[in-house]
Design an enzyme around this catalytic site. Structure first.
Site, short mmCIF file in Angstrom:
data_model
loop_
_atom_site.label_atom_id
_atom_site.label_comp_id
_atom_site.label_asym_id
_atom_site.label_seq_id
_atom_site.Cartn_x
_atom_site.Cartn_y
_atom_site.Cartn_z
N ALA A 1 0.88 -1.27 -0.03
CA ALA A 1 0.06 0.00 0.09
C ALA A 1 0.79 1.15 -0.14
O ALA A 1 2.26 1.16 -0.13
CB ALA A 1 -0.91 0.04 1.05
N HIS A 2 0.09 2.50 -0.02
CA HIS A 2 0.80 3.84 -0.16
C HIS A 2 1.66 3.75 1.26
O HIS A 2 1.31 3.68 2.24
CB HIS A 2 -0.24 4.87 -0.47
CG HIS A 2 -1.18 4.91 0.55
ND1 HIS A 2 -2.22 5.74 0.40
CD2 HIS A 2 -1.55 4.50 1.54
CE1 HIS A 2 -3.10 5.83 1.28
NE2 HIS A 2 -2.66 4.88 2.27
#
Length: 345
Positions: free
Chosen positions: A243-244
């Site tokens: 994920a980010h």
């Protein structure tokens, strides 16, 4: 079974591995094979004791093995303390893929005028390279792949077919991106107003270090503000979700179906087994190994091996244990009362 596009000799093989051997130095070697399947022009290898039974009857030209098994080898032997590492090095000699690369731009590829190309770049059929991209020497952009605007890809990096590198991504040298992976897609960022969701623009990027490999159909999301960072020599298996704003330290390895939630930091030399899940905003220190299918919900500050969950068992046993699991809180309270009664007695 593998075959080289050119013939090597047994002496070439030994020289490449940095080992000595006894046998015909000029013997041609045309490939690698298992102990059971190898023929007289192939090198076999013994890296797992389960296959020791096949050593005595092998027909290989030579066998790569640990010195402890050398006396049992009926053919010329190539002894190494780490024969699996030797096998990895030899496999590169017989890989036919680089020989198929042809420098140049396929007529069906779409390449923006502002792209900067190094020497020997190969852009294959139906690939798209957008404005402002820089491709280093000997980069391969596979068929159907897309490289987004202003991305930078280092020398000797390979994008297999149908890879997507989104805009503003930085990729190091000697990186391998397997088919279907997406580097720099939007992170999962939304704000809720009580009735619906509002998308948060993902303004950061992704930075991949040197010698990284990303498996097929894996996703590494761009950062919300800063960048998602993948360190040097990180190996990522297929169907992994990062994920980010995640950071992964150098030399770590992630097996298939790992999922890492946003802003978690994984240290160097970590290994995450298949199906491991890491919650968001955690810190995992260097030297941590998490075994398969484990869920990590708290930071880990001490190196070592960590596990969660239970292994498979018969359904009848699982049903009994599931009932007991629901009783644990009551059992703990009863035990606490019993301990207090014992102390007071």
């Amino acid at each position: 079974m593998t075959h080289a596009s050119h013939h090597l000799t047994l002496a070439d093989i030994a020289r490449h591995l940095g080992v000595t051997f006894e046998g015909d130095a000029a013997l041609p070697i045309r490939g690698l094979a298992t102990l059971k399947e190898a023929t007289s022009d192939q090198v076999a290898f013994l890296t797992n004791r389960a296959y020791l039974k096949d050593l005595a009857t092998t027909q290989a030209a030579a066998v790569l093995l640990h010195p402890e098994h050398g006396k049992s080898c009926p053919v010329p032997k190539l002894e190494m303390e780490n024969p699996y590492l030797g096998y990895a090095k030899l496999s590169q000699l017989f890989d036919p893929l680089p020989a198929r690369d042809k420098a140049g731009i396929h007529p069906t590829a779409v390449v923006a005028d502002s792209v900067t190309l190094g020497e020997g770049v190969s852009i294959q059929a139906h690939a798209v390279v957008e404005a402002g991209v820089t491709l280093g020497d000997h980069v391969v952009v596979g068929a159907g792949s897309v490289v987004g605007a202003d991305s930078v890809i280092g020398e000797n990096t390979r994008l297999h077919a149908n890879v997507t590198v989104c805009h503003g991504v930085i990729i190091g040298k000697r990186v391998i991106l397997q088919s279907g992976c997406v580097i720099g897609g939007d992170g999962f960022g939304f704000a809720h107003d009580g009735e619906g969701w509002h998308k948060i623009a993902q303004l950061g990027g992704v930075v991949l270090g040197d010698n990284v490999e990303v498996g097929s159909c894996s996703s590494i999301d761009r950062g919300a503000l800063g960048d998602t960072l993948i360190g040097d020599d990180v190996k990522i298996d297929s169907q992994v979700q990062i994920a980010h704003n995640v950071t992964i330290g150098a030399h770590s390895a992630l097996a298939g179906c790992v999922g890492i939630a946003g802003s978690t930091k994984v240290g160097k030399h970590c290994m995450l087994g298949g199906g491991v899940g890491l919650s968001g905003h955690l810190t995992i220190c260097d030297g941590v190994q998490v075994t398969g299918m484990s869920l990590v919900t708290n930071s880990i500050h001490t190196p070592g091996v960590y596990s969660s969950g239970t292994g498979a068992m018969s359904n009848s046993q699982w049903r009994k244990n599931a009932v007991r699991f629901k009783q644990l809180d009551d059992i703990a309270k009863r035990l606490s009362r019993l301990e207090k009664t014992t102390r007071d007695a």
